[in-house]
Design a protein around this motif. Sequence first.
Motif, PDB file in Angstrom:
ATOM      1  N   ARG A 114      21.978   6.246 -28.619  1.00  0.00           N
ATOM      2  CA  ARG A 114      22.738   7.225 -27.845  1.00  0.00           C
ATOM      3  C   ARG A 114      23.337   6.531 -26.630  1.00  0.00           C
ATOM      4  NH1 ARG A 114      22.997  12.672 -27.426  1.00  0.00           N
ATOM      5  NH2 ARG A 114      21.352  12.954 -28.958  1.00  0.00           N
ATOM      6  N   VAL A 115      24.634   6.779 -26.384  1.00  0.00           N
ATOM      7  CA  VAL A 115      25.316   6.216 -25.222  1.00  0.00           C
ATOM      8  C   VAL A 115      26.011   7.332 -24.457  1.00  0.00           C
ATOM      9  CG1 VAL A 115      25.668   3.952 -26.267  1.00  0.00           C
ATOM     10  CG2 VAL A 115      27.426   5.687 -26.489  1.00  0.00           C
ATOM     11  N   ASN A 116      26.234   7.092 -23.198  1.00  0.00           N
ATOM     12  CA  ASN A 116      26.926   8.046 -22.352  1.00  0.00           C
ATOM     13  C   ASN A 116      28.245   7.406 -21.921  1.00  0.00           C
ATOM     14  OD1 ASN A 116      27.539  10.185 -20.679  1.00  0.00           O
ATOM     15  ND2 ASN A 116      26.266   9.456 -18.992  1.00  0.00           N
ATOM     16  N   ILE A 145      34.762   8.053 -32.875  1.00  0.00           N
ATOM     17  CA  ILE A 145      34.766   6.943 -31.917  1.00  0.00           C
ATOM     18  C   ILE A 145      34.365   5.661 -32.644  1.00  0.00           C
ATOM     19  CG2 ILE A 145      33.570   5.976 -29.911  1.00  0.00           C
ATOM     20  CD1 ILE A 145      33.453   8.854 -28.777  1.00  0.00           C
ATOM     21  N   ALA A 146      33.341   5.747 -33.496  1.00  0.00           N
ATOM     22  CA  ALA A 146      32.900   4.553 -34.234  1.00  0.00           C
ATOM     23  C   ALA A 146      34.013   4.065 -35.153  1.00  0.00           C
ATOM     24  CB  ALA A 146      31.654   4.879 -35.051  1.00  0.00           C
ATOM     25  N   LYS A 147      34.680   4.977 -35.849  1.00  0.00           N
ATOM     26  CA  LYS A 147      35.750   4.596 -36.769  1.00  0.00           C
ATOM     27  C   LYS A 147      36.895   3.929 -36.003  1.00  0.00           C
ATOM     28  CE  LYS A 147      37.081   7.034 -40.395  1.00  0.00           C
ATOM     29  NZ  LYS A 147      37.591   8.157 -41.187  1.00  0.00           N
TER      30      LYS A 147
END
Length: 126
Positions: free
Chosen positions: A91-93, A119-121
Amino acid sequence: MIERGSDTQAFGVIVPDLPGCFSAGDTFNEAIDNAQEAMALWIEDALDNCNAVPAPSDLDTLRATGQWSGSEWIWGFVDIDPALLDEKFERVNITLPRRVIARLDRVAKEAGESRSSMIAKLALSA
């Protein structure tokens, strides 16, 4: 495997465990550095395309093939960051302007994906 260079020829590098992974450098150290970068990119590409990354071969097994037995070959080793192989979620903020979040959410919804997967794509396609 590093093919010896000379004053007029670069040091060539072949990575036996990663098919098609090769590199070169004008000096031995440059060849090792470039091989490390090529290996990291090869692994990243394999994982991005859902391909397996082979485990490193045993040195004795590679030597037994006789493929690199000539004096023109030098055995070389590099370290690869194990984080390259880590598929564990984290998990990131992040902080973005609201208009960017709204656009991101719209694009994700149109693609039938979550914000995180979009976001990852986007990051992987860059």
